[in-house]
Structure formats: structure tokens, C-alpha cells
Design a protein around this motif. Sequence first.
Motif, PDB file in Angstrom:
ATOM      1  N   ALA A 518       0.819  -1.218   0.000  1.00  0.00           N
ATOM      2  CA  ALA A 518       0.000   0.000   0.000  1.00  0.00           C
ATOM      3  C   ALA A 518       0.848   1.261   0.000  1.00  0.00           C
ATOM      4  O   ALA A 518       0.462   2.288  -0.562  1.00  0.00           O
ATOM      5  N   ASP A 519       2.018   1.202   0.647  1.00  0.00           N
ATOM      6  CA  ASP A 519       2.889   2.385   0.663  1.00  0.00           C
ATOM      7  C   ASP A 519       3.484   2.658  -0.714  1.00  0.00           C
ATOM      8  O   ASP A 519       3.557   3.815  -1.157  1.00  0.00           O
ATOM      9  N   ILE A 520       3.900   1.597  -1.418  1.00  0.00           N
ATOM     10  CA  ILE A 520       4.455   1.753  -2.770  1.00  0.00           C
ATOM     11  C   ILE A 520       3.375   2.273  -3.707  1.00  0.00           C
ATOM     12  O   ILE A 520       3.613   3.179  -4.524  1.00  0.00           O
ATOM     13  N   ASP A 521       2.188   1.730  -3.572  1.00  0.00           N
ATOM     14  CA  ASP A 521       1.039   2.172  -4.377  1.00  0.00           C
ATOM     15  C   ASP A 521       0.769   3.668  -4.167  1.00  0.00           C
ATOM     16  O   ASP A 521       0.516   4.409  -5.123  1.00  0.00           O
ATOM     17  N   PHE A 522       0.846   4.105  -2.930  1.00  0.00           N
ATOM     18  CA  PHE A 522       0.638   5.521  -2.593  1.00  0.00           C
ATOM     19  C   PHE A 522       1.652   6.405  -3.330  1.00  0.00           C
ATOM     20  O   PHE A 522       1.304   7.438  -3.913  1.00  0.00           O
ATOM     21  N   CYS A 523       2.915   5.989  -3.324  1.00  0.00           N
ATOM     22  CA  CYS A 523       3.973   6.759  -3.999  1.00  0.00           C
ATOM     23  C   CYS A 523       3.727   6.828  -5.502  1.00  0.00           C
ATOM     24  O   CYS A 523       3.916   7.883  -6.126  1.00  0.00           O
ATOM     25  N   LEU A 524       3.323   5.704  -6.074  1.00  0.00           N
ATOM     26  CA  LEU A 524       3.119   5.663  -7.522  1.00  0.00           C
ATOM     27  C   LEU A 524       1.912   6.492  -7.944  1.00  0.00           C
ATOM     28  O   LEU A 524       1.889   7.044  -9.051  1.00  0.00           O
ATOM     29  N   LYS A 525       0.911   6.591  -7.080  1.00  0.00           N
ATOM     30  CA  LYS A 525      -0.219   7.478  -7.383  1.00  0.00           C
ATOM     31  C   LYS A 525       0.257   8.925  -7.465  1.00  0.00           C
ATOM     32  O   LYS A 525      -0.235   9.704  -8.281  1.00  0.00           O
ATOM     33  N   GLY A 526       1.226   9.273  -6.624  1.00  0.00           N
ATOM     34  CA  GLY A 526       1.810  10.607  -6.714  1.00  0.00           C
ATOM     35  C   GLY A 526       2.567  10.801  -8.017  1.00  0.00           C
ATOM     36  O   GLY A 526       2.478  11.856  -8.654  1.00  0.00           O
ATOM     37  N   SER A 527       3.310   9.773  -8.426  1.00  0.00           N
ATOM     38  CA  SER A 527       4.034   9.843  -9.705  1.00  0.00           C
ATOM     39  C   SER A 527       3.081  10.008 -10.869  1.00  0.00           C
ATOM     40  O   SER A 527       3.367  10.730 -11.826  1.00  0.00           O
ATOM     41  N   ARG A 528       1.957   9.323 -10.776  1.00  0.00           N
ATOM     42  CA  ARG A 528       0.950   9.436 -11.837  1.00  0.00           C
ATOM     43  C   ARG A 528       0.422  10.867 -11.943  1.00  0.00           C
ATOM     44  O   ARG A 528      -0.022  11.294 -13.001  1.00  0.00           O
ATOM     45  N   ASN A 529       0.505  11.593 -10.847  1.00  0.00           N
ATOM     46  CA  ASN A 529       0.103  13.004 -10.837  1.00  0.00           C
ATOM     47  C   ASN A 529       1.295  13.929 -11.092  1.00  0.00           C
ATOM     48  O   ASN A 529       1.262  15.109 -10.749  1.00  0.00           O
ATOM     49  N   HIS A 530       2.360  13.333 -11.679  1.00  0.00           N
ATOM     50  CA  HIS A 530       3.542  14.098 -12.122  1.00  0.00           C
ATOM     51  C   HIS A 530       4.336  14.685 -10.948  1.00  0.00           C
ATOM     52  O   HIS A 530       4.927  15.755 -11.069  1.00  0.00           O
ATOM     53  N   LYS A 531       4.353  13.954  -9.831  1.00  0.00           N
ATOM     54  CA  LYS A 531       5.173  14.368  -8.701  1.00  0.00           C
ATOM     55  C   LYS A 531       6.285  13.352  -8.470  1.00  0.00           C
ATOM     56  O   LYS A 531       6.206  12.208  -8.924  1.00  0.00           O
ATOM     57  N   LEU A 532       7.305  13.782  -7.762  1.00  0.00           N
ATOM     58  CA  LEU A 532       8.514  12.982  -7.584  1.00  0.00           C
ATOM     59  C   LEU A 532       8.557  12.308  -6.220  1.00  0.00           C
ATOM     60  O   LEU A 532       8.089  12.861  -5.223  1.00  0.00           O
ATOM     61  N   ASN A 533       9.143  11.126  -6.190  1.00  0.00           N
ATOM     62  CA  ASN A 533       9.543  10.474  -4.941  1.00  0.00           C
ATOM     63  C   ASN A 533      11.052  10.619  -4.840  1.00  0.00           C
ATOM     64  O   ASN A 533      11.783  10.232  -5.752  1.00  0.00           O
ATOM     65  N   VAL A 534      11.514  11.209  -3.749  1.00  0.00           N
ATOM     66  CA  VAL A 534      12.931  11.545  -3.607  1.00  0.00           C
ATOM     67  C   VAL A 534      13.561  10.698  -2.504  1.00  0.00           C
ATOM     68  O   VAL A 534      12.959  10.494  -1.447  1.00  0.00           O
ATOM     69  N   TRP A 535      14.767  10.208  -2.786  1.00  0.00           N
ATOM     70  CA  TRP A 535      15.574   9.540  -1.758  1.00  0.00           C
ATOM     71  C   TRP A 535      16.744  10.443  -1.431  1.00  0.00           C
ATOM     72  O   TRP A 535      17.413  10.961  -2.333  1.00  0.00           O
TER      73      TRP A 535
END
Length: 584
Positions: A518-535
Motif C-alpha cells: 500500500a505504501d508503494i502504491d501511494f507513492c506511484l499514485k503521486g508519480s501518476r500526478n507528475h510528482k517525484l519520490n525523492v531519496w
Amino acid sequence: MFGIKTKLRELKSDAGDLRRYGYGSVKKKHERKAYHKTPELNVIQKVHIVNEQELKQQRKQTFKNNYKVSIITPLYNTPGQFLEELLTSLKNQTYANWELCLADGSDADHKYVGEICKEWQRKDARIVYEVLKENKGISENTNECLKLATGDYIGLLDHDDVLHPSAIFEMVKAMNESGADFLYSDEVKYSGDICKISDPLAFNLKPGFGKDDLRSHNYICHFTVFSKKLLETQEQFYRKEYDGSQDHDMVLRLTERAEKIVHVPKVLYYWRMHNNSVAQNLDSKSYAVDAAIRAVSGQLVREHESGKVGSSLPFRTIYKVDYDIINTPLVSIVVHNCKSEKQIKDTVERIFEVTDYKNIEIIYLFNKTCKTIQIKLENNSKVKWIECKNYSDAEEWNLGVQSAHGEYIVLMDVKCRPANSRWLDEMLMFAQREDVVTVGPKIYYRDRSVAYAGIALSKKKKSGLYWLCQYNTIDEIGYEGMLCHARDTSASMAGCMMFKKKNWEENQKFDSCMGKLADIDFCLKGSRNHKLNVWTSYSEILYTGENLIPETGDSEISAFKNEWKEEIVKETYCHPMWEKLGLV
């Protein structure tokens, strides 16, 4: 005798690790050694050498758009052998619609440069050669070179390097497939015989485009090709004041304006190492570091972001952006997966003890076996607890976030402990950006092996996830220094990640249907909205358990892969050869 002593030292080290960290740590150490074993030469050759039959097929292939590509190469006192090899590499291209634009700023002692170029020009009309009236330095010489170009696309080639025979073909193929206006490929550093390159670490096998990767270092470098239309968006191509890092400055500016950026994951460029090249010795162009810092700082100004850029010492050519934190917002730290009062108490006290950032509240989620814990009196007002009865992970996280008062949320597993005082600041500075959905820290185990350093999607993995740098320790810099700087990744994880509460609401919270994913899914939904996941490597967390990566069931994996099948196929935050060569 030497071999016996080495073996005894290894056995002694294993015995110590076994006592301190258990069998799992010793097993991981030997797996790391096996994973990073240098491949055979024939395996490495397959990474970049194309057989003659395939080259012949490329020469026959036609494209819908037969783009003309202008290769730009300013010359200055170029060694004769290097120049001959460069010209030969153009002659050997499998794609024919190119021109080579040479602007010569060589001095009177190097007249042979012009003689070589004119001889080649007589044989091939695609070679355009001009002598410059004066040598004005790399940037202005390149700008003069650009004036000779008549192509639809521009490609950059340094005067001491060579192109792979398929270089222009592969770029034109990608242009036709994607409509890209900015493209870049992989490269390899070499000296001597190209066919005998045997060190996998000589190859720069790159991920797809990452804004934060590029701010950290110019990983794009060679081979770079872009449309002439994109170039026309700039008042200047190369800027003299950025000499030494003129490429970094140019790439930052062009990628800001590009409509489609494509990475071609093939080695198309050979970067020669010699005494005066940046590839061999940074000190030969030490001013490049200052120019790069100014280039990244310039992008912050253009993007209306405030922060300070500097070298991430001891690495001079890795750059760190310290973004200004605006208004000291409240951060809610939601501690989950709580199994015992001791775990909770240790984690909460460690947070208060270590954390520099003070405007926080802590919410810990517990089941019936846990009671309220005794916290030092001065911190009581900052801690609250919520009872969870047989909740799924997603339901538990959602309850914690919903109960939080903070503008920003940190989800943290109870077994995680802050390992440096600025762990929260380093995530918050990224989380406040409007183009970011989540931020993850560097997480490691007690034996200093990497637990989390970013996640990519992978169609080869059963879970669909490629956990990056799992065969590294935090005492290593990682492949191409990837453990030492901020970069973009496909997903963060609930072990420890930060996000705006607003993003949680926009992403429709955590989805229980995704189970442990569910956490990975949450991040990818953000990517789908053209936002970045940053490490970010600058926020450090110690995980006190044995395995941070959750075990996932077949139904969870199936639901996840079905939802994200297109993204898995198109994944760009990893390279298809990283695992094969034992690099990441």
C-alpha cells in the motif's frame, strides 16, 4: 602463505559479525561479495560491442523521419591520433544523415590539426571545418562551432573522444519512437583498446531522467543530443562564465524546457582517459567545481526555489542543495507496527534525544498488548497514542495520518531509530517542494548494510520491485556514487517516509487492497500526478530489526502488478544491466 592469512582474517571477521549481528549478517556479507564479482570479459563486451551482422542491418534500416544530426566538436591542439580516431568513428556510423562540425582554435604549433581535417573533408562532404580567428575557450569555441550546424538535432562530441558505431542510429531510432527533443545515452571511460575494457565500473550505465540526480551531479554527460528547436529556446547555448561545467549548465537549462526527455540505455560514447581529461583527473580542471555550483544555483533561481548549493564533501563533484525550510511547520511522526511498550519507549525517546527539528508531535499506534508509555514530563504534550484493533497496515497508517495535526507526516516503523540529528530537516526540505510527493531517508541495519536506498519497478522481480543497493553497506559510495547524494526514485516506503498531509488526501489515502504494498502504491499514485519520490542520503535511519522489506503474498503482488503494469514496463529509475554486471 598470503592466501592463508587472508582466509584467516575473513574467518575472524565472520566470527565477529556472527557474535554481534547473527548468521543473517554473515550470509549477507558473502552474498555481497559474490554479487559484486567482476564478470567475464565476454559478458562485459556484450554490454557495448555490436556484431557486424547487426551493424549491417542498421545500415539498411530506414526511418519515417530521417533527421539530420549535426555533431558539434570544437578542436584545440587535439593530438593527431585522437583526432584520427574521432573522425574514423564518424565514418563508421551506421546512420548516414549526419554532419560533423569542426571549429578549430588550435595554435600555430599544431597546424597538423587543420591538415588532418582538410584531408578528411576532401573525402567526405559531411565534414564541415572552419578555422577560428582566435581561441576564446571551450564555451565560445563551441558556440562558433554550432553556427556551422544545419541539422534538425545537435549532438555533442569532445575532441578527444569517439562515438560507438551505432550512436547516431540509436538516437534517431529513439527520436522516431518517442518524439524526444532531448536524449542521452550511457558511456564508458577507456584508454587503449576499446574491445579489452574489462572493468564494469568503467561504464556509466545511467537511470532515466531525475531532476534531483542532475542537481547532485551531471550524470547525463555523454552522449547528449537535442533538437535545434529546443536550443532556440535559449538566448545562449554555452555560457563562458560556466567554462569547465558548461555541459552541466547547458543540460540543466535545456531539460527545464524540454517536452520529452529520453534516456537510451546503451553505451554509445567512449570517454577517453588521459592526463588532461576530466575523466582522468578532476584537478586538471578544478574550476569546473565552482562553475557547477553556480550552474545548479542558477536553476534554483529560475525555478523560484531558495537554497544554498555546495560540494558534498569529501566528494567535490557531488553537489548538495540545502533548501530553505519555510515557516517551521509542524511535523507529525506516526510510529506504527508497535509490538511492545519497550519498542515504543525506545523509539520515542530516541526521536526526542537526537532530532534537531523541534516542532514535532509523535503519534504511536498500538494494539491491545501495549499500554501507554512513560515519557519525560517536558515531552508529554507532544506525544499521543491511538489503539488499533485488527487493522490492516493501510488502515493503521490512515488512522494515524487522519489523527495528526501536522502539515507534514512521517510514517516510521517502530524499529527505526534516527541516526543523525538533521534526519528530519533533510527530508522536510524536499517534502515542502510542490513537485514532490514523498521523501525517503537512507536506512541501514545494525551491521551497516543497506536496508533502503530507493526502489525501482522491475518486470523481472516476482514482487515487481527492485530494492536498490541491497548488496552495499553505507560505508561504500555505491555505483556512480548513488549512495552519496539525493536522487529521484520510483517509491519510498512506510519504514520511514515523509509527505504532506495534503498529498495523502489528494492520493485518496492508503489502499488496503494493496496489502503490504500500500505504501508503494501511494507513492506511484503521486508519480501518476507528475510528482517525484525523492531519496536522500543525508537523512539517516538505523533499523534495529532483521529485515525491513515486508513479505508479500501472491494476491497482493497480483493486485499491485495489475494496477501498475504500464509503469512497471516503462520503469526508468534503474538500468537493465545493473544487476547483470553486479553493480547495484
